[in-house]
Design a protein around this motif. Structure first.
Motif, PDB file in Angstrom:
ATOM      1  N   THR A   1     -64.044 -93.155  22.217  1.00 39.45           N
ATOM      2  CA  THR A   1     -65.038 -93.860  21.862  1.00 39.45           C
ATOM      3  C   THR A   1     -64.870 -94.009  20.173  1.00 39.45           C
ATOM      4  O   THR A   1     -65.249 -95.102  19.563  1.00 39.45           O
ATOM      5  N   ASN A   2     -64.630 -92.887  19.699  1.00 37.81           N
ATOM      6  CA  ASN A   2     -64.946 -92.676  18.080  1.00 37.81           C
ATOM      7  C   ASN A   2     -63.651 -93.317  17.490  1.00 37.81           C
ATOM      8  O   ASN A   2     -63.716 -94.121  16.363  1.00 37.81           O
ATOM      9  N   ILE A   3     -62.437 -93.625  17.963  1.00 35.59           N
ATOM     10  CA  ILE A   3     -61.339 -94.287  17.386  1.00 35.59           C
ATOM     11  C   ILE A   3     -61.257 -96.023  17.913  1.00 35.59           C
ATOM     12  O   ILE A   3     -60.326 -96.766  17.221  1.00 35.59           O
ATOM     13  N   SER A   4     -62.132 -96.372  18.792  1.00 36.42           N
ATOM     14  CA  SER A   4     -62.411 -97.656  19.270  1.00 36.42           C
ATOM     15  C   SER A   4     -63.799 -98.091  18.821  1.00 36.42           C
ATOM     16  O   SER A   4     -63.891 -98.913  17.594  1.00 36.42           O
TER      17      SER A   4
ATOM     18  N   ASN B   1     -67.721 -99.168  12.147  1.00 33.54           N
ATOM     19  CA  ASN B   1     -67.536 -98.750  10.761  1.00 33.54           C
ATOM     20  C   ASN B   1     -66.560 -99.424   9.525  1.00 33.54           C
ATOM     21  O   ASN B   1     -66.884 -99.582   8.368  1.00 33.54           O
ATOM     22  N   SER B   2     -65.406 -99.920  10.230  1.00 32.35           N
ATOM     23  CA  SER B   2     -64.633-100.372   9.401  1.00 32.35           C
ATOM     24  C   SER B   2     -64.883-102.172   9.113  1.00 32.35           C
ATOM     25  O   SER B   2     -64.750-102.653   8.215  1.00 32.35           O
ATOM     26  N   VAL B   3     -65.840-102.755   9.884  1.00 34.02           N
ATOM     27  CA  VAL B   3     -66.140-104.078   9.646  1.00 34.02           C
ATOM     28  C   VAL B   3     -67.587-104.294   9.161  1.00 34.02           C
ATOM     29  O   VAL B   3     -68.116-105.415   9.020  1.00 34.02           O
ATOM     30  N   ALA B   4     -68.426-103.307   9.075  1.00 36.09           N
ATOM     31  CA  ALA B   4     -69.672-103.144   8.618  1.00 36.09           C
ATOM     32  C   ALA B   4     -69.917-103.989   7.248  1.00 36.09           C
ATOM     33  O   ALA B   4     -69.138-103.751   6.332  1.00 36.09           O
ATOM     34  N   GLU B   5     -70.816-104.946   7.091  1.00 32.16           N
ATOM     35  CA  GLU B   5     -71.170-105.509   6.036  1.00 32.16           C
ATOM     36  C   GLU B   5     -72.482-105.025   5.304  1.00 32.16           C
ATOM     37  O   GLU B   5     -73.175-104.326   6.170  1.00 32.16           O
ATOM     38  N   ASP B   6     -72.657-105.212   4.096  1.00 36.00           N
ATOM     39  CA  ASP B   6     -73.663-104.621   3.098  1.00 36.00           C
ATOM     40  C   ASP B   6     -74.967-105.579   3.776  1.00 36.00           C
ATOM     41  O   ASP B   6     -74.716-106.549   3.808  1.00 36.00           O
TER      42      ASP B   6
END
Length: 354
Positions: free
Chosen positions: A340-343, A349-354
């Motif tokens: 779950t954490n690496i998927s 987290n990596s695609v989150a936008e401000d």
């Protein structure tokens, strides 16, 4: 979605029907915790009944009684155990006073999220352990739908510290209620139909129900403006209960039809809850801009986590079966959460936008 399910059920009916099966009809009575026309929860039960009837070509029919009919929203366990009803749709943690080990099959604070919970049920030890708990009471229990990660509740006042919890009157059920009690919260568990009135009349200061999909129509946002993310029910599973004598009286093909109908309806509840929570939250932000989303401060989360771990350890020490269930979930979480954490988590987290 309902039409799609019924179409699939009709196609599946040919798989389960055989010429050797006697054309005897069966009508089962089901009691649900929820009131009439209850969104998501009540719809799940109706979907299940519709699929069972369609797949069985009308041989299996399920008559549903909402809580205003049987008058026992938190009494489904006894209604099914005593044979007053053949089936029930409820949540197992409502019956922790009768069978404490039941509550672990709804959710454990800081535990498995919905996909992980289903994986534990069907590919881990979940179903086997759940039957160990319900077998002595002459019942079978099946996963009955998941709400997904539940919100932490509606609060009249902002929670900035542990002191803000002390003396707070709050509706929150299950193991989370025990944790909150340890931190000084005056916990109560009220039926769904009483929650709005209790909050409106200051009988309670805060209420935890589900999430936007079900909270919006309850109207809590009209009274309490602080909406907290959860910790207590990361993947809350409701249940179908079946009286074992009823189950054994059904022909094998109808048992399988009922099993498939319950499993399909449970999955549909999860995706329906996800969809409707997104729709409801978007509408809530638009129509009620004074509603404020919050997360509990680290001090509170740390205390909730440490109290949860302590109470779980105490329960495991007192009861071998509780120990088996708790350790099974903990071990499964340790293994599956890596994925779950690496998927999912890493993606978000990596695609989150401000």
């Amino acid at each position: 979605m309902r039409k799609t399910l019924l179409a699939a059920a009709a196609a599946a009916a040919t798989v389960f029907s055989t010429s050797s099966v006697a054309e005897e009809n069966y009508t089962l009575r089901l009691a649900q915790t929820w009131g009439p026309n209850s969104p998501v929860l009540g719809e799940t039960v109706q979907h299940m009944a519709d699929m069972a009837e369609t797949m069985s070509d009308g041989r299996l029919q399920i008559r549903i009684d909402p809580s205003n009919k049987h008058k026992a929203p938190f009494g489904i366990f006894d209604l099914v155990r005593n044979g007053q009803y053949d089936m029930g749709h409820t949540a197992s943690y409502y019956y922790k006073g009768t069978i404490p080990n039941a509550m672990y099959f709804t959710t454990i604070p800081f535990g498995l999220i919905a996909p992980e919970m289903y994986a534990w049920f069907y590919h881990g030890e979940g179903m086997e352990l759940m039957q160990k708990v319900y077998e002595p009471y002459g019942m079978l229990s099946f996963p009955g739908g998941n709400t997904g990660n539940q919100m932490g509740g509606w609060f009249r006042e902002e929670i900035n510290s542990l002191e803000d919890l002390k003396g707070l009157k709050m509706r929150t059920p299950g193991f989370a209620g025990e944790v909150m009690s340890e931190l000084g919260v005056a916990v109560t568990n009220l039926p769904p139909g009483e929650l709005y009135t209790a909050l409106e009349r200051n009988t309670i200061d805060a209420v935890e129900w589900v999430g936007p999909a079900l909270d919006f129509q309850m109207g809590f946002h009209q009274i309490a403006k602080y909406y907290y993310s959860g910790w207590q029910e990361p993947g809350a599973e409701v249940q179908f209960l079946i009286n074992k004598k009823t189950w054994e009286s059904l022909p094998k093909d109808l048992q399988e039809i009922l099993r498939v109908a319950m499993r399909t309806a449970a999955y549909d509840m999860y995706i329906q809850s996800t969809h409707q929570s997104g729709v409801a939250w978007d509408r809530m932000k638009e129509d009620y801009p004074d509603v404020t989303h919050k997360v509990f401060p680290p001090e509170v989360i740390d205390a909730l986590r440490s109290t949860t771990n302590r109470l779980l350890a105490e329960a495991a020490e007192k009861d071998p079966l509780a120990k088996e269930i708790i350790e099974s979930q903990r071990d499964y979480l340790k293994q599956v959460r890596q994925w779950t954490n690496i998927s999912d988590k890493a993606y978000l987290n990596s695609v989150a936008e401000d």
